[in-house]
Design an enzyme around this catalytic site. Structure first.
Site: not given
Lengths: 379, 398
Positions: B249, B166, B132-134, B382
């Site tokens: 990761e 995800s 649960g990051y983004s 990017e």
């Protein structure tokens, strides 16, 4: 697995870097490249003192008996300094050919001289057809009693004008399959009928020659190894030389990256260092990817040469294909990011760009080697 | 410099090899990939049991301490395992976010109780983890996250939203980053929670992707009460803990991605051998040969760059510049690979699963579309290039 360098190899690298920064700064590179010789006896003697001319030859021939990975370390540093002169042609092309294919007498005569800096050598294999395989060797060597009569032209020969010994690949029996009937000859440059002409080339730091033989008569003692058995050792030498060249290219690419990053940190435009703009930063990151990957695949190929693993030739072609494109891209990006100054004769970048282009074309470009990879993996 | 394995490593390789020979499921590609329709339950159930088998055989958590369910081996054994699995085209590990990120982070920052409680169940795939990051406005700029947790006695009350999460729809646990001090500077007021996905107030909404599959989700938190014992690594220390997770990761990606690329490339070569272009085998087409050979070379390059990074790690050194280039390289190679697969199929590349004319049941169409996410997930290309430029090359921030 230990896919890194030993302490000795790290030491060789730092010694070489310091030595070349002192003994071969870019002012000297520029001065030497504009002379026809492209080399300097004093620098050559200093390379000999370091033991680097005999680095990979067995001790019995006056060498240091080190491995191919050690040579790769040194070649990287040479590429970083764009060292002009015949190190590559002498130690890697001519010298390795003598070590690989020469008779006991030829090795004993030439290798100690090379290691001590008293003689230089080169390898003349490509011809005006510019074909890279055995079918490209057409220079005729016909039997003339106990002697051989050689006629034909070799092109793109590295430093033949300053070499004392030239290894020439010739066809002794025409009409046999391309890989058979090739014989290597070891000729002193002063052999009558052998003419060397310097070619004007883009990369002035590395001299290329036209070597034309007109009815050159040599005795059987000039033959290296078996008559007709020259292609296999020649192919092995070319593979090893290709890896050494890739290492040199890695060193050049690394140096271009460093020059460019330094410039991007200090060069200001619109009140900011250009390196703070994403357009510049991203290009620099792409350069880093090219440089690091070039090193990885070159180190693999070098290890494969040292260990003589069956996948060796595949490693060679993977490396040459990757590094050929990568160094050219990195050198071009270096010029682009430097802007106008990067395009001037005054700036060193063009030395690297031209070396990148010349090296890309030497021993086959990326397209050639990708096709070889396709064949080797039975595509 | 030596790519050879030690006798111990060779014997480990033989152990892996003979186990795989005896236990490899034959039909997994069909099962998992063809089961890629919503909700892919069959595929997940299969992958779950496969990971359990690997765990029972002692092949999960090779580098984790024995005390927490691992085997206490080195990255070399991990690499050997992955290579052997690639060679026989073994199914992937399902609980990858747990194995690659949550587990190592808990082992690094957890209390003894946390370390005893969670890692082993990750390895056995008993508990699946998501990350649960983004958030809608905090993806690559993670420090902008807004999900907040407010103290209420021994509990923290979580409210907000995550996105692109995800496997949240399957997950039992979440690595949650939430803002616990709204007045602190952006990086300082974040806390890392181990969140039970069964807590009241959590809603998971699958997002349907370009592929047609719901692989990731929106997750909503409506006053979810988390006990303070679920904080990992200390209050307001979440940024440091979370970065550790991201570092793992990248390492985990490095191992896993190279394997997946190799499998995809072998599949591509088989496809090219079977396909015809202008009346002759696709492998005879000089341009396709160039492209495939180039993919081969890049796949190998990725492996050796990985080998350099692993050598540094095993020696106990700090990863060098080579460690930062892997993801960029992989993304580029994999996306080109998928494009070449489309090129080989020509007009047939339009056909998805369901047509009797589709090539290999439309498997390539799925992975071609899925590959578009490669340059977005795990840090966009990017952002990766910004990070590489700034942290590795030392270029100034914009």
């Amino acid at each position: 697995m230990n896919f890194g360098f030993s302490e000795e190899q790290d030491l060789l690298r730092s010694t070489a870097r310091k030595f070349l920064e002192n003994e071969c700064p870019s002012e000297k590179v520029r001065r030497l490249m504009e002379t026809p010789e492209g080399m300097e006896p004093a620098l050559w003697a200093r390379l000999a003192e370091q033991g680097w001319l005999g680095l990979i030859y067995p001790e019995e021939f006056g060498g240091m008996g080190l491995g191919f990975v050690d040579l790769v370390v040194l070649m990287e540093e040479m590429g970083r300094a764009v060292v002009p002169g015949p190190y590559f042609s002498t130690v890697v092309l001519g010298g390795l050919a003598i070590l690989e294919a020469g008779t006991a007498a030829q090795k004993k005569e030439w290798l100690p001289k090379i290691a001590e800096g008293e003689a230089r050598a080169t390898l003349a294999w490509m011809e005006p057809s510019a074909m890279l395989g055995p079918e490209g060797v057409a220079l005729a060597a016909s039997r003339d009693g106990g002697r051989f009569l050689l006629s034909g032209t070799k092109l793109f020969v590295h430093d033949a004008h300053t070499a004392e010994a030239i290894v020439v690949a010739a066809r002794t029996s025409p009409g046999t399959p391309a890989g058979e009937g090739i014989t290597l000859f070891l000729l002193p440059r002063e052999t009558p009928g052998l003419a060397v002409t310097l070619l004007p080339t883009m990369d002035q730091t590395r001299k290329l020659c036209d070597v034309t033989l007109t009815g050159v008569s040599v005795g059987a003692d000039a033959v290296m190894g078996e008559v007709g058995g020259g292609w296999q050792p020649l192919a092995r030498v070319l593979d090893r030389a290709t890896v050494a060249l890739c290492a040199e290219m890695c060193g050049g690419a690394q140096k271009v990256l460093e020059m460019t990053v330094e410039y991007a940190k200090i060069r200001q435009t619109f009140g900011r260092p250009i390196g703070s703009y994403q357009g510049v930063k991203h290009k620099a990151a792409d350069m880093l990817v090219d440089v690091e990957n070039s090193k990885s695949i070159t180190y693999y190929a070098a290890w494969a040469m040292d260990e003589r693993v069956p996948e060796g030739p595949l490693g060679v072609s993977m490396a040459k294909a990757y590094v050929s494109d990568a160094y050219r891209r990195v050198a071009a990006a270096g010029i682009q990011l430097h802007g106008g100054i990067g395009f001037t004769w005054e700036h060193d970048l063009h030395l690297y760009f031209k070396r990148a282009k010349g090296s890309e074309l030497t021993f086959g470009d990326a397209t050639h080697h990708r096709e070889r990879v396709a064949q080797l993996v039975n595509l | 410099m030596d790519l050879a394995l030690t006798p111990e490593q060779l014997s480990f390789r033989d152990e892996v090899r003979s186990w795989l020979k005896a236990n490899l499921p034959g039909d997994w590609v069909e099962k998992v990939r063809a089961g890629s329709d919503i909700p892919r339950a069959e595929g997940y159930a299969f992958l779950r049991s496969w990971q359990r088998k690997l765990y029972d055989a002692g092949f999960m958590g090779l580098t984790w301490p024995k005390a927490y369910g691992g085997r206490g081996l080195t990255f070399m054994e991990e690499l050997i395992l992955h290579e052997e699995m690639a060679l026989v085209k073994a199914p992937p590990v399902l609980n990858i976010l747990a194995i690659g990120m949550a587990g190592p982070t808990i082992i690094a920052y957890g209390t003894e109780e946390q370390k005893k409680r969670y890692p082993a169940k990750m390895l056995s795939c008993e508990e699946i983890w998501c990350q649960g990051y983004s958030e809608p406005n905090a993806g690559s700029d993670l420090a902008a996250l807004q999900t907040r947790a407010v103290r209420d006695g021994e509990h923290w009350v979580v409210s907000g939203q995550k996105v692109w999460t995800s496997v949240a729809h399957l997950a039992d646990w979440m690595m949650l980053l939430a803002r616990t001090d709204p007045d602190a500077p952006r990086h300082k007021g974040i806390t890392y929670f181990l969140l039970d996905m069964k807590l009241p107030g959590i809603t998971v909404k699958p997002l349907r992707q370009i592929t047609g599959d719901p692989e990731f989700n929106e997750v909503y938190f409506d006053s979810v009460r988390v006990h303070e014992s679920q904080i990992l690594g200390g209050l307001n220390n979440g940024w440091a803990v979370g970065l550790t997770t991201l570092m793992y990761e990248r390492l985990a990606l490095g191992f896993g991605l190279q394997v997946r690329l190799r499998i995809a490339l072998d599949g591509l070569i088989e496809l090219a051998r079977r396909s015809r272009k202008a009346g002759r085998p696709a492998t005879d087409d000089p341009i396709l040969r160039q492209k495939i050979a180039d993919l081969w070379i890049h796949t190998e390059v990725l492996k050796y760059t990985g080998a350099r990074a692993i050598t540094r790690l095993v020696k106990g050194e700090v990863p060098g510049p080579e460690a930062s280039t892997g993801k960029l390289m992989w993304v580029d190679t994999h996306q080109r690979l998928q494009a070449v697969a489309m090129e080989i199929q020509g007009p047939y590349s339009q056909l998805t699963r369901g047509s009797r004319w589709s090539v290999e049941s439309g498997l390539w169409q799925y992975s071609f579309l899925r590959s578009l996410a490669n340059s977005i997930e795990g840090g966009t290309t990017e952002i990766q290039k910004n990070i590489t430029g700034e942290r590795v090359l030392g270029l100034p921030k914009g």
